[in-house]
Design a protein around this motif. Structure first.
Motif, PDB file in Angstrom:
ATOM      1  N   GLY A 319      74.628  33.372  27.778  1.00 32.42           N
ATOM      2  CA  GLY A 319      74.426  33.895  26.429  1.00 32.42           C
ATOM      3  C   GLY A 319      75.167  33.061  25.409  1.00 32.42           C
ATOM      4  N   LEU A 320      75.132  33.478  24.161  1.00 24.08           N
ATOM      5  CA  LEU A 320      75.879  32.801  23.113  1.00 24.08           C
ATOM      6  C   LEU A 320      77.376  32.868  23.423  1.00 24.08           C
ATOM      7  CD1 LEU A 320      74.036  34.236  19.963  1.00 24.08           C
ATOM      8  CD2 LEU A 320      73.657  32.013  21.082  1.00 24.08           C
ATOM      9  N   TYR A 321      78.127  31.901  22.900  1.00 20.84           N
ATOM     10  CA  TYR A 321      79.559  31.870  23.199  1.00 20.84           C
ATOM     11  C   TYR A 321      80.245  33.142  22.728  1.00 20.84           C
ATOM     12  CZ  TYR A 321      84.307  30.166  23.750  1.00 20.84           C
ATOM     13  OH  TYR A 321      85.602  30.024  24.147  1.00 20.84           O
ATOM     14  N   SER A 322      79.860  33.644  21.557  1.00 19.63           N
ATOM     15  CA  SER A 322      80.461  34.878  21.052  1.00 19.63           C
ATOM     16  C   SER A 322      80.195  36.043  21.998  1.00 19.63           C
ATOM     17  CB  SER A 322      79.920  35.201  19.654  1.00 19.63           C
ATOM     18  OG  SER A 322      78.514  35.348  19.685  1.00 19.63           O
ATOM     19  N   GLN A 323      79.002  36.053  22.623  1.00 23.56           N
ATOM     20  CA  GLN A 323      78.677  37.104  23.593  1.00 23.56           C
ATOM     21  C   GLN A 323      79.515  36.950  24.868  1.00 23.56           C
ATOM     22  OE1 GLN A 323      74.429  36.137  23.705  1.00 23.56           O
ATOM     23  NE2 GLN A 323      73.962  38.161  22.821  1.00 23.56           N
ATOM     24  N   GLN A 324      79.736  35.703  25.272  1.00 25.55           N
ATOM     25  CA  GLN A 324      80.572  35.460  26.458  1.00 25.55           C
ATOM     26  C   GLN A 324      81.993  35.983  26.236  1.00 25.55           C
ATOM     27  OE1 GLN A 324      80.418  31.268  27.716  1.00 25.55           O
ATOM     28  NE2 GLN A 324      78.439  31.093  26.668  1.00 25.55           N
ATOM     29  N   ILE A 357      88.708  32.506  21.445  1.00 36.23           N
ATOM     30  CA  ILE A 357      89.351  33.398  22.420  1.00 36.23           C
ATOM     31  C   ILE A 357      90.654  33.944  21.848  1.00 36.23           C
ATOM     32  CG2 ILE A 357      90.494  33.469  24.677  1.00 36.23           C
ATOM     33  CD1 ILE A 357      88.411  31.445  25.652  1.00 36.23           C
ATOM     34  N   GLN A 358      91.455  33.074  21.233  1.00 35.81           N
ATOM     35  CA  GLN A 358      92.718  33.522  20.643  1.00 35.81           C
ATOM     36  C   GLN A 358      92.471  34.576  19.570  1.00 35.81           C
ATOM     37  OE1 GLN A 358      93.952  29.546  19.500  1.00 35.81           O
ATOM     38  NE2 GLN A 358      95.596  29.546  21.012  1.00 35.81           N
ATOM     39  N   LEU A 403      84.888  30.170  30.145  1.00 34.01           N
ATOM     40  CA  LEU A 403      83.781  30.384  29.216  1.00 34.01           C
ATOM     41  C   LEU A 403      83.365  29.075  28.552  1.00 34.01           C
ATOM     42  CD1 LEU A 403      85.060  33.628  27.427  1.00 34.01           C
ATOM     43  CD2 LEU A 403      83.671  33.440  29.509  1.00 34.01           C
ATOM     44  N   GLY A 404      82.108  29.032  28.103  1.00 33.05           N
ATOM     45  CA  GLY A 404      81.628  27.867  27.361  1.00 33.05           C
ATOM     46  C   GLY A 404      81.523  26.619  28.212  1.00 33.05           C
ATOM     47  N   GLU A 437      91.514  37.749  42.661  1.00 30.90           N
ATOM     48  CA  GLU A 437      90.673  38.944  42.715  1.00 30.90           C
ATOM     49  C   GLU A 437      89.273  38.754  42.142  1.00 30.90           C
ATOM     50  OE1 GLU A 437      91.760  41.380  44.401  1.00 30.90           O
ATOM     51  OE2 GLU A 437      93.888  40.808  44.535  1.00 30.90           O
ATOM     52  N   SER A 438      89.141  38.079  41.003  1.00 26.48           N
ATOM     53  CA  SER A 438      87.822  37.974  40.391  1.00 26.48           C
ATOM     54  C   SER A 438      87.691  36.710  39.554  1.00 26.48           C
ATOM     55  CB  SER A 438      87.522  39.202  39.524  1.00 26.48           C
ATOM     56  OG  SER A 438      88.234  39.144  38.301  1.00 26.48           O
ATOM     57  N   VAL A 439      86.432  36.302  39.339  1.00 27.06           N
ATOM     58  CA  VAL A 439      86.111  35.118  38.533  1.00 27.06           C
ATOM     59  C   VAL A 439      84.946  35.469  37.605  1.00 27.06           C
ATOM     60  CG1 VAL A 439      85.192  32.762  38.575  1.00 27.06           C
ATOM     61  CG2 VAL A 439      86.907  33.465  40.264  1.00 27.06           C
ATOM     62  N   VAL A 440      85.049  35.067  36.345  1.00 29.29           N
ATOM     63  CA  VAL A 440      83.955  35.178  35.388  1.00 29.29           C
ATOM     64  C   VAL A 440      83.718  33.807  34.784  1.00 29.29           C
ATOM     65  CG1 VAL A 440      83.164  36.179  33.210  1.00 29.29           C
ATOM     66  CG2 VAL A 440      84.451  37.595  34.832  1.00 29.29           C
ATOM     67  N   ILE A 441      82.470  33.346  34.799  1.00 25.03           N
ATOM     68  CA  ILE A 441      82.106  32.064  34.198  1.00 25.03           C
ATOM     69  C   ILE A 441      80.980  32.307  33.200  1.00 25.03           C
ATOM     70  CG2 ILE A 441      81.075  29.788  34.620  1.00 25.03           C
ATOM     71  CD1 ILE A 441      82.491  29.657  37.234  1.00 25.03           C
ATOM     72  N   GLY A 442      81.054  31.650  32.050  1.00 21.43           N
ATOM     73  CA  GLY A 442      80.015  31.828  31.050  1.00 21.43           C
ATOM     74  C   GLY A 442      79.477  30.512  30.529  1.00 21.43           C
ATOM     75  N   TYR A 443      78.186  30.496  30.173  1.00 25.78           N
ATOM     76  CA  TYR A 443      77.592  29.310  29.562  1.00 25.78           C
ATOM     77  C   TYR A 443      76.396  29.711  28.712  1.00 25.78           C
ATOM     78  CZ  TYR A 443      73.900  29.464  33.155  1.00 25.78           C
ATOM     79  OH  TYR A 443      72.849  29.854  33.948  1.00 25.78           O
ATOM     80  N   LYS A 444      76.050  28.834  27.781  1.00 25.87           N
ATOM     81  CA  LYS A 444      74.861  29.002  26.957  1.00 25.87           C
ATOM     82  C   LYS A 444      73.770  28.122  27.534  1.00 25.87           C
ATOM     83  CE  LYS A 444      73.250  28.321  22.186  1.00 25.87           C
ATOM     84  NZ  LYS A 444      73.654  27.836  20.847  1.00 25.87           N
TER      85      LYS A 444
END
Length: 465
Positions: A319-324, A357-358, A403-404, A437-444
């Motif tokens: 999704g969009l970076y803001s959504q990530q 993110i900050q 992310l991103g 414990e967990s991993v989340v990766i995001g991309y557009k």
């Protein structure tokens, strides 16, 4: 920021920790196998043994110990482990813990050329070579780290171990690079300056500092000259530990032990196989990204069959970076107990890449600390860390969020054998394997890095934002 490492030796680690005879020990193993912890537990055991012997001999000579790692963040993390492990003793224990560069700079105290000045000088000389300029800088670092300055001609004919097949570097180009480096070193001498390489060479010939114990963490990312310098500063009756995993090599430092002058015939080798950090699902996902890469005897793929815990599959969101970012914030609020769990936001590059993110962490009242290149490990209450992937090497967190993931921050040439592509695959797998414990990766989708193509179906859950 919490420190996660277990300070008790496992049955697999006990032979390493209990070996307190002098000489060389090489600890090999995949991410999550407890290599660094084993080395530091061994360090503590050796300090105890030497303290006992010196007490018997009424010898109050301080026990000199050096722990070297490849980046400042890891050095700060190790400092925390050492502080927790070595207590005040009757025999004084002097512990130096640092990166190689800072260690050399402290003992030489010579002025260093600015990185921007160095890069500008070299790049201007290399413009006519017809190669990617970042690749050229890496290549120069490679052969200056492998060969001493008076031996640079060896670069003309040697196999470029660890540098990949693409792009090719002809003999003519190699000679041109050697000439450029010689001109550059002359420039340094004329301006009475050093850079990291000339300081390293000076440490090779510097008066011996006489360390009883040296631990070199992430040895696969040290250069041959750095190893030569380390050897120069050991006492005759020394304890030298190398921690190594070449599948995680992020920098082109290829060399053989023999090149450095090490006599490995009596060295003790240990390989750790158990994965104490990752769940089966995280280990399987990380391993899929490096599948097919060349592995030498000092490399170890993260083995999901040796992990002992199960958990959720890594989540890959599109999704969009803001959504990530919104998804990640919501994920933390729903799934993470920040009172006793840690989260790391990791990116290939730092600085402005973390701005959104900050902003969102601050907006949602989630305190964080930036740990990239921090020499002192934060012991504050913040359990969210922001870090580049390189600075996270050797560290571990409960949850990792990346992310991103885009072409813009994971650039390489369009060749399967491109050395940069192979480094990026290792870098991403290493970053993922920081998680417990967990991993989340995001991309557009329209900007995604083609490293996403290495994700193996079935090892992750996909979310459309």
């Amino acid at each position: 920021m919490k420190i996660l490492s277990n300070h008790r030796a496992t049955p697999e680690q006990l032979p390493i920790v209990s070996r307190n005879t002098a000489g060389i020990v090489v600890i090999r193993g995949a991410a999550g196998s407890g290599k660094t912890t084993s080395a530091l537990l061994r360090l503590t055991a050796i300090v105890n043994a030497l303290t006992y012997r010196r007490n018997l001999n009424n010898d109050n000579t301080p026990i000199k110990t050096l722990v070297l790692s490849f980046n400042r963040t890891l050095a700060g993390y190790i400092e925390g482990l050492i502080d927790d492990s070595i207590q005040a003793k009757a025999i004084p224990v002097e512990v130096e813990n640092d990166t190689f560069s800072n260690w050399a700079r402290r003992h030489l105290n010579t002025p260093l050329i600015k990185d921007t000045t160095r890069d500008s000088y070299l790049l201007n000389k290399c413009l006519t070579l017809g190669l990617d300029l970042n690749f050229v800088l890496d290549e120069i670092d490679y052969f200056r780290g492998r060969f001493r300055h008076h031996e640079l001609d060896n670069y003309l004919t040697v196999e470029r171990t660890g540098r990949g097949l693409s792009p090719q570097v002809t003999r003519q180009t190699r000679q041109r690079l050697i000439d450029i480096v010689r001109s550059y070193v002359q420039y340094l001498e004329e301006h009475q300056l050093d850079d990291w390489h000339t300081q390293c060479e000076k440490m090779i010939s510097h008066e011996c500092l006489g360390y009883d114990i040296i631990v070199v963490d992430e040895t696969q990312d040290f250069s041959a000259n750095q190893i030569r310098a380390i050897l120069n500063h050991l006492t005759d009756d020394y304890y030298l530990t190398f921690v190594i995993d070449t599948i995680q090599r992020l920098y082109p430092r290829g060399f053989t032990w023999v090149e450095t002058g090490l006599d490995m015939r009596n060295a003790a080798y240990f390989r750790l196989g158990e994965n104490h950090r990752n769940t089966v699902e995280i280990a399987a996902f990380a391993a899929s990204i490096t599948h097919g890469l060349t592995i030498d005897d000092d490399g170890s793929i993260s083995d999901f069959t040796r992990a002992t815990r199960h958990g959720p599959k890594p989540v890959v969101c599109k999704g969009l970076y803001s959504q990530q970012v919104r998804y990640a914030i919501d994920y933390i609020q729903r799934n993470v107990n920040l009172a006793n769990e840690s989260v790391a936001f990791l990116k290939p590059k730092g600085g402005q890449w973390f701005e959104e993110i900050q902003k969102q962490l601050t907006r949602h009242g989630l305190p964080y600390v930036t740990i990239t290149k921090n020499k002192v490990w934060s012991r504050g209450p913040e359990n969210i860390a922001l870090s580049t992937m390189n600075s996270a090497k050797g560290l571990e967190f409960d949850h990792v969020i990346i992310l991103g993931l885009s072409d813009a921050n994971m650039q390489h040439q369009q060749d399967e054998n491109d050395d940069k592509l192979q480094q990026l695959r290792r870098l991403l797998a290493m970053a993922i394997s920081r998680a417990r414990e967990s991993v989340v990766i995001g991309y557009k989708e329209s900007e995604k890095s083609d490293l996403v193509d290495y994700f193996t179906r079935g090892t992750f859950d996909e979310v459309d934002l």
